[in-house]
Design an enzyme around this catalytic site. Structure first.
Site, short mmCIF file in Angstrom:
data_model
loop_
_atom_site.label_atom_id
_atom_site.label_comp_id
_atom_site.label_asym_id
_atom_site.label_seq_id
_atom_site.Cartn_x
_atom_site.Cartn_y
_atom_site.Cartn_z
N TRP A 102 4.37 0.85 11.08
CA TRP A 102 3.39 0.50 9.85
C TRP A 102 3.29 -0.79 9.69
O TRP A 102 2.21 -1.32 9.26
CB TRP A 102 3.85 1.45 8.65
N ASP A 172 3.65 -2.73 1.30
CA ASP A 172 3.06 -1.23 1.60
C ASP A 172 4.25 -0.38 1.38
O ASP A 172 5.50 -0.37 1.78
CB ASP A 172 2.98 -1.20 2.99
N LYS A 196 3.35 11.42 -0.21
CA LYS A 196 4.89 11.60 0.16
C LYS A 196 5.59 11.76 -1.07
O LYS A 196 6.02 12.62 -1.46
CB LYS A 196 5.14 10.32 0.89
C1 LIG Z 1 4.75 3.20 5.35
C2 LIG Z 1 3.53 3.77 5.73
N1 LIG Z 1 2.09 2.97 5.59
C3 LIG Z 1 1.03 3.46 5.81
C4 LIG Z 1 0.76 4.61 6.13
C5 LIG Z 1 -0.76 5.12 6.48
O1 LIG Z 1 -1.04 5.95 5.56
P1 LIG Z 1 -2.44 6.70 5.36
O2 LIG Z 1 -2.25 8.00 6.29
O3 LIG Z 1 -2.60 6.94 3.93
O4 LIG Z 1 -3.41 5.88 5.78
C6 LIG Z 1 1.84 5.63 6.38
C7 LIG Z 1 1.67 7.10 6.92
O5 LIG Z 1 2.54 7.68 6.94
C8 LIG Z 1 3.24 5.15 6.00
O6 LIG Z 1 4.35 5.80 6.30
#
Ligand SMILES: Cc1ncc(COP(=O)(O)O)c(C=O)c1O
Length: 361
Positions: A102, A172, A196
């Site tokens: 991520w 994030d 989540k």
């Molecule tokens: C730490 C993290 N950042 C970003 C995301 C991406 O999120 P989204 O699917 O809401 O764009 C996720 C998705 O699992 C994640 O776990």
């Protein structure tokens, strides 16, 4: 009703009490003869939902005046772009801590818009740990420092906030927000997809230090400008109203359960149950994360072979434990144990792990 142990990584399990409340209010919200989904987002009922969600969010963090809470769409993935669009000036750089899938994605998006810097990376060795403060090679005048508090795929987590001096800190927190207390005053911006720990998919929460907005880039398209959502209380256009409503109930559930300290206590006990089983398996189960970087939300581990991993997932599913396959990019097993997962589900998984190892050792 069939009961399952839901270890999905997101969308993930929601508190049963919240689902029951949603069910009871679904068709006739507060005697209005319609559901919240069918009401105008300009109605006083929805405005109350929106205001309550923001207020509860702030109360849980123990912050008030300097910060705004926004409910937007596009997922955390859109925040990967919105943060640099708004806060990375032309000719400047921002520092990114590269700790897993991520963080890589956030960095790649920033690189489409400007010239971010990798101030640390734990890629070597396969993203099994988080960087120490001594490892950070921070740029003196970085526009901000971005990091991922919990790497959902690798199952690693920062257990302290990185020291970044007076550089604005952006995080994030998609996969560990509200799993433990956090000193929000250290951050200029926090974002998280709701799906989540906070509610259903479709809502993304942003916590923003209002004074930082003064530094934001001009000329950003309206919907991608934080100032638009601040000025309009997240009601510039039609919001994901049902999602915000469920999110507000999840926040109330967290508050009623004792707030973030209570979540941390529960989550630590849950994670310990599973890590103890891994450590006590004589090497049959191998955790991916180094012990100091183990996530209390996503527990990643391997079995002696991929065949056994497939068998484990299939047999677990047959006894109603779902969502245990690792992310497609890394394989292995992953148990996601967000706030709503009870300790009993973790204990059930541990019994299964012990039994499986005995039968397949
Ligand atoms: C730490 C993290 N950042 C970003 C995301 C991406 O999120 P989204 O699917 O809401 O764009 C996720 C998705 O699992 C994640 O776990």
């Amino acid at each position: 009703m069939s009961e399952v142990c839901n270890f999905n990584a997101g969308p993930a399990m929601l508190p049963r009490a919240v689902l029951e409340r949603v069910q009871s209010e679904l068709i006739d919200y507060h005697g209005k003869g319609m559901s919240i989904m069918e009401m105008s987002h300009r109605s006083k009922e929805y405005e109350a939902v929106n205001a309550n969600a923001e207020a509860t969010f702030k109360r849980l963090l123990g912050i008030d005046k300097d910060y705004r809470v926004l409910f937007v769409q596009g997922g955390a993935s859109t925040q990967f772009a919105m943060v640099p669009m708004n806060f990375l000036p032309v000719g400047a750089t921002a520092d990114y801590l590269i700790t897993g899938l991520w963080a890589e994605k956030a960095f790649e998006e920033a690189a489409l818009l400007g010239k971010p810097t990798q101030a640390a990376s734990t890629k070597e060795g396969g993203y099994r740990r988080m960087p120490t403060n001594q490892e950070l090679r921070l740029t003196p005048h970085a526009a901000f420092v971005h990091y991922t508090t919990n790497e959902t795929v690798q199952g690693t987590q920062f257990h302290a906030i990185p020291e970044v001096g007076d550089r604005p800190l952006v995080a994030d927190m998609s996969s560990d927000i509200f799993s433990r207390p956090i000193d929000a005053s250290k951050f200029s911006l926090i974002y998280a997809g709701a799906q989540k720990n906070l509610g259903p998919s479709g809502v993304t929460v942003v916590l923003l230090r209002e004074s930082w907005l003064e530094k934001a880039n001009k000329g950003v398209p309206t919907m991608l400008r934080y100032a638009t959502h601040v000025k309009n209380n997240s009601l510039y256009n039609t919001p994901p109203s049902f999602g915000v409503y469920v999110l507000s109930l999840v926040l109330e559930w967290i508050e009623k359960a004792g707030g973030l300290p209570a979540m941390a206590e529960r989550n630590n006990a849950k994670a310990k149950t599973i890590y103890d089983a891994i450590d006590g398996s004589g090497g049959y189960y191998r955790g991916h994360a180094e012990p100091g970087a183990r996530s209390i939300m996503n527990i990643t581990f391997r079995l002696p072979s991929e065949e056994l991993e497939k068998k484990f997932v299939a047999e677990a599913q047959a006894v109603k434990m779902v969502g245990l396959a690792g992310h497609r990019s890394v394989g292995g097993l992953r148990a996601s144990i967000y706030n709503a997962i009870p300790l009993e589900a973790c204990q059930t998984l541990v019994s299964f792990m012990k039994d499986f190892a005995q039968r397949n050792g």
